[in-house]
Design a protein around this motif. Structure first.
Motif, PDB file in Angstrom:
ATOM      1  N   SER B  45       0.836  -1.215   0.000  1.00 34.08           N
ATOM      2  CA  SER B  45       0.000   0.000   0.000  1.00 34.08           C
ATOM      3  C   SER B  45       0.861   1.251   0.000  1.00 34.08           C
ATOM      4  CB  SER B  45      -0.914   0.019   1.219  1.00 34.08           C
ATOM      5  OG  SER B  45      -1.792  -1.073   1.167  1.00 34.08           O
ATOM      6  N   GLN B  87      -6.804   0.911  -0.468  1.00 38.33           N
ATOM      7  CA  GLN B  87      -7.260  -0.193   0.379  1.00 38.33           C
ATOM      8  C   GLN B  87      -8.336   0.276   1.353  1.00 38.33           C
ATOM      9  OE1 GLN B  87      -4.025  -1.990   2.524  1.00 38.33           O
ATOM     10  NE2 GLN B  87      -5.230  -3.743   3.153  1.00 38.33           N
ATOM     11  N   ASP B 167      -5.728  -1.486  -4.961  1.00 34.91           N
ATOM     12  CA  ASP B 167      -5.187  -2.041  -3.721  1.00 34.91           C
ATOM     13  C   ASP B 167      -6.268  -2.868  -3.029  1.00 34.91           C
ATOM     14  OD1 ASP B 167      -3.761  -2.637  -1.473  1.00 34.91           O
ATOM     15  OD2 ASP B 167      -3.220  -0.571  -0.970  1.00 34.91           O
ATOM     16  N   GLU B 168      -6.161  -4.151  -3.135  1.00 31.90           N
ATOM     17  CA  GLU B 168      -7.149  -5.094  -2.591  1.00 31.90           C
ATOM     18  C   GLU B 168      -8.580  -4.704  -2.948  1.00 31.90           C
ATOM     19  OE1 GLU B 168      -6.479  -6.679   1.266  1.00 31.90           O
ATOM     20  OE2 GLU B 168      -4.385  -6.078   1.297  1.00 31.90           O
TER      21      GLU B 168
HETATM   22 MG   LIG Z   1      -2.079  -2.635   2.237  1.00 29.74          MG
END
Ligand SMILES: [Mg+2]
Ligand SMILES: Nc1ncnc2c1ncn2[C@@H]1O[C@H](COP(=O)(O)OP(=O)(O)OP(=O)(O)O)[C@@H](O)[C@H]1O
Lengths: 317, 503
Positions: B45, B87, B167-168
């Motif tokens: 991240s 995220q 991010d995810e």
């Molecule tokens: Mg992360």
């Protein structure tokens, strides 16, 4: 070294430094400033504002606001004066006054938690209503001539220390212990920092919110007692604009209007800083309009420093 | 011949006390999807935030189409054609979906927002990306977390950027939404968009990425073409050792009914009957909007509902508020770390102890016994292997996976009998996932009962003794032992009509 660093990370410490700097400045400007008489005077004048600001700290910690404080102080004074003048016993008057403060708090808490009204609006309404009632009850006149025992809280002394200062200090210490050392205090911070997470952690958030508005109402009732006693008079226009000074003191003391951040010691230093500035400007004969301007500028500066510090800690996304 | 879209050279990032990135390089080709994997706290991240201009690198260079660039703000990176889904969700709760998508770009006529156009544009973006079920006028605060994530994705897509960093993005999405995202990604590939894709789900990486880069402890470990590697080799590169199993279940004897619920109803949940046994791991699987989170919250007293009967150990109880549940030994851990579980801006130990404080665990007459509070929090901080500089660290600064571990510590510190876990492995890396599965199995082995809600079916199958499927606010089927299999469970989750029979 890390100790010093952690000191500087605390907003209370920075405000305290500010207080010292401003104090040093005034002591050069006026020889009277540092006299023990004047210093006691500053603390005495700060104690009423301080008690109101302590209640305000509780409210602001939950991301709320209480705009009604000035009017509630005035109404408390007028109600007590009316009762005293018609011969009601002092102890009874004091108790009824506390119940009055609690009632205001419960009303705010109920409107905010059950009626889902915004704190800003509810307390703004109370501000106008309470101020209106002071006029209605007093007919717009100043009421005075209270029993000696009543005035004791505002004008009395214990071994040359004014009772008002003692009440203020005890109140501040009690409030700080409550906030820092008890579960209730921790829950107040929790509600201000994340109310949903607080509820899911088992905190009864409605009770906490009601509690802080009661704390503010009670603070106003106590402040009303001291103010009327000190002046031996209750005026319908008393404490006008006190909400702004109280909010300013809390914010200067490092609390955040978004909740979850702030301490009583910070608020107390904030109150003293405002008190010192008021007193110093009077000693230097600064005209009142400039006084108001300078106070505003100090508030602006304090919030600016805090916001710069915060933005250094994390890059905004 | 490939052309470079984005290149990072020797990026390092020093936080106070933490070297989050140590000389990391990366190159992203045009039209390429690059997977970025690594354990919790590996620095993924942070890397994305540096590319996005949210953080400044302590060292290193960023090259965009072979030209060096410096980003001083997120706005600058956006203007250079880089869109990011972070995220942590960054939507403004009290604005509508449409306003959130077009924030900073509200179409104006003479200074007035053109609402009609705004909603039309938003509808257009949502429906062209397969998210037509989200109402552009809905307030974001009212959306489920999965829908919020979809809105973030729609917002990032609306910029038509050349480079997309995710991010995810699937951490709160369920099967069909993930498939939908993959469809979007393959369309973007055709349009020569370059993508960096971060995920702890290696199957996703293998499905859509061309290459994968592995980070460990802030360092580059390896970058390989997907066609030349497999899951095991990636996992061992991530954790620095071999991991044989991904799931973990232990044989243990299951006891009597501990919790029995009959006739639970609210405006969404319909006639739920449910029972949970001592030492049992009960999985609940359903797609987004099936009502799984709502069900857990209703049991926990965090949601108004009507219940005909709720019995704990055979005795009728009432739960009107979470504190009632907590006092009876029932604890819920929310899936939404940021807005429902953690207190950002506060140290780890405070976060861990909040819930236990409410039952008087570390207090006498309301006064907190700080010594025992800290000691017990430290205990669980160690047990769950939270990776942080120390227990005083602000949870806000922890990596997503480590935040999740703090949530679990907070739930477990009170030693509850019944644990309602909502997506306990969201954002957690493979190694840590296995630890959590072992923890769940151990808890069950020690006589605790667990209801596990997850949008990962293999995880449900891998850990549960019994499974309920949910759809449209109803429990549609019960699966025990041999009956627990992917195909059947999915079949009972997809049904859209109301014929579902309660178990
Ligand atoms: Mg992360
Ligand atoms: N603002 C910050 N201040 C201090 N430390 C930070 C900050 N942001 C991240 N870190 C630390 O940097 C490291 C890398 O964090 P990062 O969030 O990049 O990990 P990640 O690979 O994304 O992990 P996850 O899979 O859990 O999301 C962690 O040790 C984290 O605690």
């Amino acid at each position: 070294m890390t100790f010093i660093k952690s000191l500087f990370a605390k907003s209370e410490f920075i405000v305290f430094l500010g207080l010292l700097v401003v104090g040093a400045f005034f002591s050069f400007q006026s020889p009277v400033f540092l006299s023990s008489f004047n210093l006691q005077n500053i603390i005495l004048q700060s104690s009423i504002m301080g008690i109101i600001a302590i209640g305000m700290t509780f409210v602001i910690l939950t991301a709320g606001i209480d705009l009604s404080v000035g009017s509630v102080v005035a109404l408390s004074g007028i109600l007590m004066a009316t009762m005293l003048n018609s011969g009601v016993n002092v102890a009874l008057v004091l108790s009824i006054n506390l119940v009055f403060g609690i009632t205001i708090g419960i009303f705010h808490g109920f409107s905010i938690t059950k009626m889902r009204m915004a704190p800003f609006i509810v307390t703004l309404a109370t501000m106008a209503m309470a101020r209106g009632l002071t006029m209605v009850v007093s007919d717009g006149r100043t009421l005075f001539a209270f029993p000696e025992s009543f005035n004791y809280f505002g004008a009395g002394k214990v071994a040359s220390i004014p009772v008002a200062i003692i009440i203020f200090l005890l109140y501040a210490i009690t409030a700080e212990i409550l906030l820092q050392k008890t579960v209730l205090g921790r829950n107040i911070y929790a509600v201000g920092s994340n109310i949903k997470a607080a509820a899911l952690s088992g905190i009864r958030t409605n009770r906490i919110l009601t509690f802080v508005y009661i704390a503010s109402g009670v603070s106003c009732a106590i402040a009303g007692t001291i103010l009327s006693g000190r002046l031996d008079a209750a005026m319908p226009t008393a404490a006008t604009g006190a909400e702004l000074d109280a909010i300013a003191a809390v914010i200067i003391g490092g609390a955040s209007l978004f909740g979850g951040k702030g301490t009583i010691i910070g608020t107390v230093i904030g109150v003293l800083l405002i008190g010192v500035i008021n007193n110093g400007m009077n000693l230097m004969n600064v005209p009142p309009f400039w006084q108001s301007f300078i106070k505003g500028a100090v508030i602006f500066l304090a919030v600016l420093i805090d916001s710069i510090k915060n933005s250094n800690e994390e890059a905004a996304i | 011949m490939t052309t470079s879209a984005l290149e990072l050279k020797g990026i390092s990032k020093q936080f106070p006390g933490v070297l989050a990135l140590d000389n990391v390089s990366l190159s992203l080709q045009k039209a390429e999807t690059l997977g970025l994997v690594g354990e919790n706290g590996a620095g993924k991240s942070t890397l994305i935030k540096i590319i996005g201009g949210a953080y400044k690198a302590s060292q290193g260079k960023i090259l965009l189409a072979n030209r060096e660039v410096v980003f001083n703000s997120t706005q600058e990176s956006l203007e250079k054609g880089i869109s990011i889904v972070y995220q942590e969700l960054n939507l403004i709760p009290h604005l509508s979906v449409a306003e959130n998508i077009f924030i900073n770009r509200l179409n104006q006529t003479n200074g007035f927002v053109n609402w009609k156009k705004l909603y039309n544009d938003a509808t257009e973006i949502l429906s062209s990306n397969g998210m037509a079920d989200i109402n552009p006028r809905a307030m974001v605060a009212d959306l489920a977390i999965g829908q919020k994530q979809s809105v973030e994705i729609a917002k990032a897509l609306s910029y038509n950027s050349k480079i997309l960093l995710l991010d995810e993005p699937t951490s709160s999405l369920a099967g069909p939404e993930i498939q939908n995202l993959f469809k979007i990604i393959s369309r973007l590939k055709e349009k020569e968009i370059s993508i960096i894709y971060i995920s702890h789900h290696l199957d996703e990486i293998f499905e859509i990425c061309d290459r994968v880069q592995v980070l460990r402890d802030g360092k580059n470990i390896d970058t390989v073409a997907i066609s030349e590697t497999d899951t095991n080799s990636i996992v061992s590169k991530m954790v620095g050792r071999d991991i044989e199993d991904i799931y973990f279940k232990e044989e243990h004897s299951i006891g009597e009914n501990i919790l029995e619920i009959k006739g639970l109803n609210d405006h969404y949940l319909k006639n739920i009957n449910l029972n949970l046994k001592r030492s049992e791991v009960l999985g609940i699987y359903g797609l987004m909007g099936s009502g799984r989170t709502e069900l857990l919250k209703a049991i926990y007293g965090a949601r108004k509902s009507k219940i005909e009967s709720i019995k704990l150990n055979g005795k009728e109880i009432t739960i009107k508020h979470p504190i009632d549940a907590i006092k009876q030994g029932i604890i819920y851990s929310s899936e939404d770390r940021k807005s429902e579980n953690l207190f950002f801006g506060n140290p780890i130990w405070k976060n861990i102890s909040y819930l236990a404080l409410q039952t008087g665990s570390f207090s006498n007459y309301n006064f907190i016994a700080h010594g025992s509070e800290l000691a017990k929090s430290k205990d669980y901080y160690d047990k769950l292997n939270v990776k942080a500089p120390n227990i005083e660290a602000d949870v806000y600064n922890l990596s997503g996976g480590n935040q999740q571990k703090v949530c679990l510590a907070k739930a477990l510190i009170n030693e509850p009998d019944i644990i309602l876990l909502d997506e306990p492995t969201r954002g957690i890396d493979v190694g840590a996932k296995l630890e959590i599965y072992k923890l769940i199995a151990n808890l069950a082995g020690a006589g605790k009962s667990i209801i596990l809600v997850s949008s990962e079916l293999p995880e449900i199958i891998g850990s549960s003794d019994r499974v309920y499927s949910m759809a449209n606010g109803q429990i549609t089927q019960e699966f025990i032992g041999e009956e627990i299999n992917e195909k059947d469970i999915l079949r009972y989750c997809l049904q859209k009509d109301d014929f579902g029979v309660s178990a």
